[in-house]
Scaffold this motif. Structure first.
Motif, mmCIF file in Angstrom:
data_model
loop_
_atom_site.group_PDB
_atom_site.id
_atom_site.type_symbol
_atom_site.label_atom_id
_atom_site.label_comp_id
_atom_site.label_asym_id
_atom_site.label_seq_id
_atom_site.Cartn_x
_atom_site.Cartn_y
_atom_site.Cartn_z
ATOM 1 N N GLY A 118 0.740 -1.113 0.108
ATOM 2 C CA GLY A 118 -0.341 0.157 -0.013
ATOM 3 C C GLY A 118 0.586 1.277 0.146
ATOM 4 N N LEU A 119 2.211 1.623 1.002
ATOM 5 C CA LEU A 119 3.061 2.417 0.452
ATOM 6 C C LEU A 119 3.985 2.850 -0.482
ATOM 7 C CD1 LEU A 119 4.662 4.834 2.305
ATOM 8 C CD2 LEU A 119 6.321 2.894 2.972
ATOM 9 N N LEU A 120 3.813 1.359 -1.047
ATOM 10 C CA LEU A 120 4.259 1.871 -3.041
ATOM 11 C C LEU A 120 3.093 2.219 -3.909
ATOM 12 C CD1 LEU A 120 6.259 -1.081 -4.006
ATOM 13 C CD2 LEU A 120 7.035 1.040 -3.941
ATOM 14 N N PHE A 121 1.396 2.028 -3.699
ATOM 15 C CA PHE A 121 0.933 2.141 -4.470
ATOM 16 C C PHE A 121 0.425 3.985 -3.731
ATOM 17 C CE2 PHE A 121 -1.160 -1.837 -4.885
ATOM 18 C CZ PHE A 121 -0.730 -1.716 -6.284
ATOM 19 N N GLY A 122 0.420 3.811 -2.603
ATOM 20 C CA GLY A 122 0.542 5.297 -2.237
ATOM 21 C C GLY A 122 1.418 6.566 -3.192
ATOM 22 N N LEU A 123 2.665 5.686 -2.622
ATOM 23 C CA LEU A 123 3.841 6.971 -2.910
ATOM 24 C C LEU A 123 3.935 7.126 -4.674
ATOM 25 C CD1 LEU A 123 6.806 5.644 -1.347
ATOM 26 C CD2 LEU A 123 6.077 7.618 -0.705
ATOM 27 N N ILE A 124 3.409 5.893 -5.195
ATOM 28 C CA ILE A 124 3.297 6.228 -6.834
ATOM 29 C C ILE A 124 1.844 6.806 -7.377
ATOM 30 C CG2 ILE A 124 1.961 5.057 -9.141
ATOM 31 C CD1 ILE A 124 3.628 2.838 -7.882
ATOM 32 N N LEU A 125 0.854 7.329 -6.108
ATOM 33 C CA LEU A 125 -0.546 7.862 -6.023
ATOM 34 C C LEU A 125 0.095 9.251 -6.168
ATOM 35 C CD1 LEU A 125 -3.465 8.165 -6.757
ATOM 36 C CD2 LEU A 125 -3.482 8.347 -4.267
#
Length: 305
Positions: A222-229
């Motif tokens: 989720g952290l990865l997705f959040g950073l990508i967002l």
């Protein structure tokens, strides 16, 4: 970005945000007891697309230039490759750190694969190939449908980030008005990351040894997705990365071996080609701009004489 994310919202939109965030949590928990809750959760994920359509513009700024199709594709390919590499590291870390979770997850994948391959040898099934075909379509189709809906969890993420930022703006008014808002954005990202990890344990009761591994693993994802967002400032690119990664992961587990790796390789090739084309295009634009500036300078000098 925080200013745009916390623009005033209507009561209707606030209600929609609460439904797609807290409502989703409640339905996820209830799925361990009710299949209807699972159906309602799927319906909520589908409807979240329309909420995302209301929210996605908040990630940008008024002065942002519209990106070309090539630039958007580059943004997607770059984001997918970053997530692929990051998720690989996370999976290796979790496999070595949370053995119970890793064993449980492998068993789950193995059992599901066995279920997919199960053939009862029913006479009607063997004499009617069309039924066997549609059964396979149903199995594969449902998996792809579920993975596509998983991509819309990024609407959930953005909605939660906005919700947390609005709370921070209300509670810490003085610090917010001082202009130091990046810490609030990081706090909102951290909270959504933790919730994302917890959400992946809500639908079933598990021992804590497995639950902790699940929370940490999916929180890191989720952290990865959040950073990508936040990096792309593009909700739909992040939705696409999430959905396609889940789809290829499912294909890799049950249907096509190494589907994720093969897809990532194809994305890498496309990324390199588009990156090269974009660089060439930018150089040509710079040369044209320099030529125009030189002509304008020459005209000014001639007029001055």
């Amino acid at each position: 970005m925080t200013t745009n994310l916390t623009r005033p919202i209507s009561k209707k939109l606030l209600f929609s945000i609460l439904v797609v965030t807290i409502g989703a949590e409640v339905l996820l928990y209830l799925t361990r007891y009710s299949s209807m809750a699972g159906t309602l959760y799927d319906a909520l994920m589908v409807s979240s697309f329309f909420i995302g359509w209301e929210l996605y513009r908040r990630l940008g700024s008024p002065g942002d230039k519209a990106k070309t199709r090539r630039q958007l594709t580059l943004q997607f390919t770059g984001a997918f490759l970053i997530f692929f590499l990051g998720s690989t590291v996370i999976n290796v870390y979790s496999a070595n750190t949370f053995q119970d979770f890793s064993d449980h997850y492998e068993q789950y994948v193995h059992d599901y694969a066995d279920m997919q391959a199960y053939d009862p040898g029913d006479e009607e099934t063997t004499t009617e190939p069309v039924w066997a075909f549609f059964e396979k379509v149903d199995l594969v189709g449902y998996d792809i449908f579920a993975d596509t809906l998983a991509g819309l969890e990024e609407v959930w993420r953005l909605a939660y980030i906005i919700l947390f930022l609005l709370l921070f703006k209300k509670i810490f008014r003085k610090r917010w008005e001082s202009g130091r808002r990046d810490m609030f954005l990081m706090a909102a990202l951290f909270l959504t990351t933790i919730l994302f990890g917890i959400d992946h344990t809500l639908d079933s009761a598990q021992p804590w040894s497995i639950k902790i591994g699940s929370i940490v693993t999916f929180a890191n994802m989720g952290l990865l997705f959040g950073l990508i967002l936040l990096w792309t400032r593009n909700l739909w690119v992040t939705v696409l990365v999430h959905a396609l990664y889940d789809i290829t992961a499912t294909l890799s587990w049950y249907y096509v071996e190494y589907a994720v790796e093969l897809f990532a390789l194809a994305v890498l090739v496309v990324h390199l080609i588009l990156f090269t084309l974009e660089k060439v295009h930018q150089k040509r634009l710079n040369r044209e701009l320099q030529t125009i500036e030189l002509q304008q300078t020459t005209e000014v000098l001639q007029n001055a004489e």
